[in-house]
Motif scaffolding. Structure first.
Motif, PDB file in Angstrom:
ATOM      1  N   ALA A  99      -5.029  11.522  10.848  1.00  0.00           N
ATOM      2  CA  ALA A  99      -4.917  10.269  10.087  1.00  0.00           C
ATOM      3  C   ALA A  99      -6.159   9.391  10.260  1.00  0.00           C
ATOM      4  CB  ALA A  99      -3.679   9.501  10.541  1.00  0.00           C
ATOM      5  N   GLY A 100      -7.089   9.804  11.145  1.00  0.00           N
ATOM      6  CA  GLY A 100      -8.310   9.037  11.353  1.00  0.00           C
ATOM      7  C   GLY A 100      -8.312   8.161  12.591  1.00  0.00           C
ATOM      8  N   GLY A 101      -7.335   8.341  13.486  1.00  0.00           N
ATOM      9  CA  GLY A 101      -7.250   7.517  14.691  1.00  0.00           C
ATOM     10  C   GLY A 101      -7.501   8.304  15.959  1.00  0.00           C
ATOM     11  N   THR A 102      -7.276   7.632  17.080  1.00  0.00           N
ATOM     12  CA  THR A 102      -7.393   8.253  18.397  1.00  0.00           C
ATOM     13  C   THR A 102      -6.179   7.844  19.229  1.00  0.00           C
ATOM     14  OG1 THR A 102      -8.532   6.413  19.485  1.00  0.00           O
ATOM     15  CG2 THR A 102      -9.916   8.017  18.290  1.00  0.00           C
TER      16      THR A 102
ATOM     17  N   MET B 250       0.840  -1.182   0.000  1.00  0.00           N
ATOM     18  CA  MET B 250       0.000   0.000   0.000  1.00  0.00           C
ATOM     19  C   MET B 250       0.887   1.249   0.000  1.00  0.00           C
ATOM     20  SD  MET B 250      -3.182  -1.144   0.222  1.00  0.00           S
ATOM     21  CE  MET B 250      -4.343   0.017   0.813  1.00  0.00           C
ATOM     22  N   PRO B 251       0.451   2.286  -0.696  1.00  0.00           N
ATOM     23  CA  PRO B 251       1.227   3.527  -0.688  1.00  0.00           C
ATOM     24  C   PRO B 251       1.114   4.218   0.662  1.00  0.00           C
ATOM     25  CG  PRO B 251      -0.820   3.810  -1.900  1.00  0.00           C
ATOM     26  CD  PRO B 251      -0.725   2.360  -1.532  1.00  0.00           C
ATOM     27  N   LYS B 252       2.113   5.018   0.957  1.00  0.00           N
ATOM     28  CA  LYS B 252       2.066   5.780   2.199  1.00  0.00           C
ATOM     29  C   LYS B 252       1.381   7.115   1.961  1.00  0.00           C
ATOM     30  CE  LYS B 252       6.526   8.011   1.716  1.00  0.00           C
ATOM     31  NZ  LYS B 252       7.859   8.174   2.231  1.00  0.00           N
ATOM     32  N   GLN B 253       0.852   7.676   3.054  1.00  0.00           N
ATOM     33  CA  GLN B 253       0.183   8.972   3.002  1.00  0.00           C
ATOM     34  C   GLN B 253       0.835   9.875   4.038  1.00  0.00           C
ATOM     35  OE1 GLN B 253      -4.030   8.707   3.767  1.00  0.00           O
ATOM     36  NE2 GLN B 253      -4.214  10.891   4.172  1.00  0.00           N
ATOM     37  N   VAL B 254       1.263  11.041   3.624  1.00  0.00           N
ATOM     38  CA  VAL B 254       1.850  12.015   4.531  1.00  0.00           C
ATOM     39  C   VAL B 254       0.727  12.654   5.341  1.00  0.00           C
ATOM     40  CG1 VAL B 254       3.040  14.247   4.608  1.00  0.00           C
ATOM     41  CG2 VAL B 254       3.867  12.447   3.087  1.00  0.00           C
ATOM     42  N   ILE B 255       0.952  12.798   6.660  1.00  0.00           N
ATOM     43  CA  ILE B 255      -0.039  13.412   7.551  1.00  0.00           C
ATOM     44  C   ILE B 255       0.530  14.725   8.086  1.00  0.00           C
ATOM     45  CG2 ILE B 255      -1.434  13.117   9.632  1.00  0.00           C
ATOM     46  CD1 ILE B 255      -2.100  11.093   7.382  1.00  0.00           C
ATOM     47  N   ILE B 256      -0.124  15.816   7.716  1.00  0.00           N
ATOM     48  CA  ILE B 256       0.265  17.140   8.202  1.00  0.00           C
ATOM     49  C   ILE B 256      -1.009  17.813   8.718  1.00  0.00           C
ATOM     50  CG2 ILE B 256       1.305  19.367   7.649  1.00  0.00           C
ATOM     51  CD1 ILE B 256       2.792  17.953   5.346  1.00  0.00           C
ATOM     52  N   PRO B 257      -1.193  17.841  10.048  1.00  0.00           N
ATOM     53  CA  PRO B 257      -2.405  18.466  10.595  1.00  0.00           C
ATOM     54  C   PRO B 257      -2.457  19.961  10.296  1.00  0.00           C
ATOM     55  CG  PRO B 257      -1.242  17.203  12.279  1.00  0.00           C
ATOM     56  CD  PRO B 257      -0.343  17.296  11.090  1.00  0.00           C
ATOM     57  N   PRO B 258      -3.663  20.519  10.228  1.00  0.00           N
ATOM     58  CA  PRO B 258      -3.786  21.968  10.044  1.00  0.00           C
ATOM     59  C   PRO B 258      -3.038  22.718  11.147  1.00  0.00           C
ATOM     60  CG  PRO B 258      -5.930  20.890   9.895  1.00  0.00           C
ATOM     61  CD  PRO B 258      -4.943  19.852  10.357  1.00  0.00           C
TER      62      PRO B 258
ATOM     63  N   ILE C  86      -4.259   2.221  13.489  1.00  0.00           N
ATOM     64  CA  ILE C  86      -5.633   2.695  13.393  1.00  0.00           C
ATOM     65  C   ILE C  86      -6.505   1.761  12.561  1.00  0.00           C
ATOM     66  CG2 ILE C  86      -4.952   5.073  13.786  1.00  0.00           C
ATOM     67  CD1 ILE C  86      -5.461   5.614  10.814  1.00  0.00           C
ATOM     68  N   GLY C  87      -5.897   0.726  11.993  1.00  0.00           N
ATOM     69  CA  GLY C  87      -6.666  -0.270  11.264  1.00  0.00           C
ATOM     70  C   GLY C  87      -7.303   0.226   9.985  1.00  0.00           C
ATOM     71  N   LYS C  88      -6.678   1.199   9.369  1.00  0.00           N
ATOM     72  CA  LYS C  88      -7.224   1.792   8.152  1.00  0.00           C
ATOM     73  C   LYS C  88      -6.064   2.020   7.185  1.00  0.00           C
ATOM     74  CE  LYS C  88      -8.714   6.448   7.228  1.00  0.00           C
ATOM     75  NZ  LYS C  88      -9.418   7.604   7.727  1.00  0.00           N
ATOM     76  N   ALA C  89      -6.114   1.420   6.038  1.00  0.00           N
ATOM     77  CA  ALA C  89      -5.045   1.579   5.047  1.00  0.00           C
ATOM     78  C   ALA C  89      -5.144   2.933   4.368  1.00  0.00           C
ATOM     79  CB  ALA C  89      -5.113   0.474   4.013  1.00  0.00           C
TER      80      ALA C  89
ATOM     81  N   THR D  62       3.241   9.812   9.078  1.00  0.00           N
ATOM     82  CA  THR D  62       3.055   9.037   7.857  1.00  0.00           C
ATOM     83  C   THR D  62       2.104   7.893   8.172  1.00  0.00           C
ATOM     84  OG1 THR D  62       5.319   9.516   7.146  1.00  0.00           O
ATOM     85  CG2 THR D  62       4.212   7.696   6.054  1.00  0.00           C
ATOM     86  N   LEU D  63       1.127   7.667   7.294  1.00  0.00           N
ATOM     87  CA  LEU D  63       0.184   6.565   7.424  1.00  0.00           C
ATOM     88  C   LEU D  63       0.488   5.545   6.339  1.00  0.00           C
ATOM     89  CD1 LEU D  63      -2.475   5.268   8.517  1.00  0.00           C
ATOM     90  CD2 LEU D  63      -3.696   6.733   6.888  1.00  0.00           C
ATOM     91  N   ALA D  64       0.663   4.286   6.737  1.00  0.00           N
ATOM     92  CA  ALA D  64       0.902   3.212   5.775  1.00  0.00           C
ATOM     93  C   ALA D  64       0.302   1.924   6.333  1.00  0.00           C
ATOM     94  CB  ALA D  64       2.397   3.031   5.521  1.00  0.00           C
ATOM     95  N   ASP D  65      -0.541   1.281   5.543  1.00  0.00           N
ATOM     96  CA  ASP D  65      -1.156   0.010   5.935  1.00  0.00           C
ATOM     97  C   ASP D  65      -1.824   0.069   7.303  1.00  0.00           C
ATOM     98  OD1 ASP D  65      -0.458  -1.256   3.547  1.00  0.00           O
ATOM     99  OD2 ASP D  65       1.503  -1.841   4.330  1.00  0.00           O
ATOM    100  N   GLY D  66      -2.514   1.158   7.590  1.00  0.00           N
ATOM    101  CA  GLY D  66      -3.242   1.286   8.840  1.00  0.00           C
ATOM    102  C   GLY D  66      -2.390   1.622  10.048  1.00  0.00           C
TER     103      GLY D  66
END
Length: 130
Positions: free
Chosen positions: A66-69, A1-9, A126-129, A22-26
């Motif tokens: 990234a969608g987690g807690t 799975m591709p990675k996603q850069v996470i930069i909060p506002p 976070i269990g989300k790809a 960075t988010l990768a494979d959840g």
């Protein structure tokens, strides 16, 4: 799975070539986080508890973007400049992880700015790809 850069506002420009997360494979990998404002100035100079709270709030922002807690955190790497601050740091840390605690390690070392007393890097599942 591709990675996603996470930069909060509201994130500032990093001091070095990295991103807040960075988010990768959840799995969210949060970079080492220091008690910096958006201009990379150290906040709460001399107060390890307030610096720890600031660091953990910043980490929380990355994980939530990234969608987690914070309950998704599985591992923390903690760097402190003085063992005398260990109790104050742990007291705040426990507020952010009230139930099952994540695995972690803690070492004493020098940090990139002398007024910074704590740095934390985090891994959360976070269990989300991406």
């Amino acid at each position: 799975m591709p990675k996603q850069v996470i930069i909060p506002p509201g994130s500032g420009v990093p001091l070095a070539p990295y991103v807040p997360g960075t988010l990768a494979d959840g799995v969210v990998y949060v970079s080492g986080t220091l008690p910096f404002d958006k201009d990379n100035n150290v906040v709460h100079v001399g107060d390890p508890a307030a610096q720890t709270r600031h660091v953990l709030e910043t980490i929380k922002g990355v994980i939530e973007a990234a969608g987690g807690t914070m309950s998704d955190v599985t591992f923390n790497s903690i760097f402190i400049t003085d063992w005398a601050n260990y109790a104050a740091i742990n007291q705040v840390y426990a507020e952010y992880f009230p139930g099952d605690k994540p695995a972690r390690f803690c070492i004493q070392c020098g940090l990139v700015k002398p007024d910074a007393l704590v740095e934390i890097a985090t891994i959360a599942h976070i269990g989300k790809a991406a």
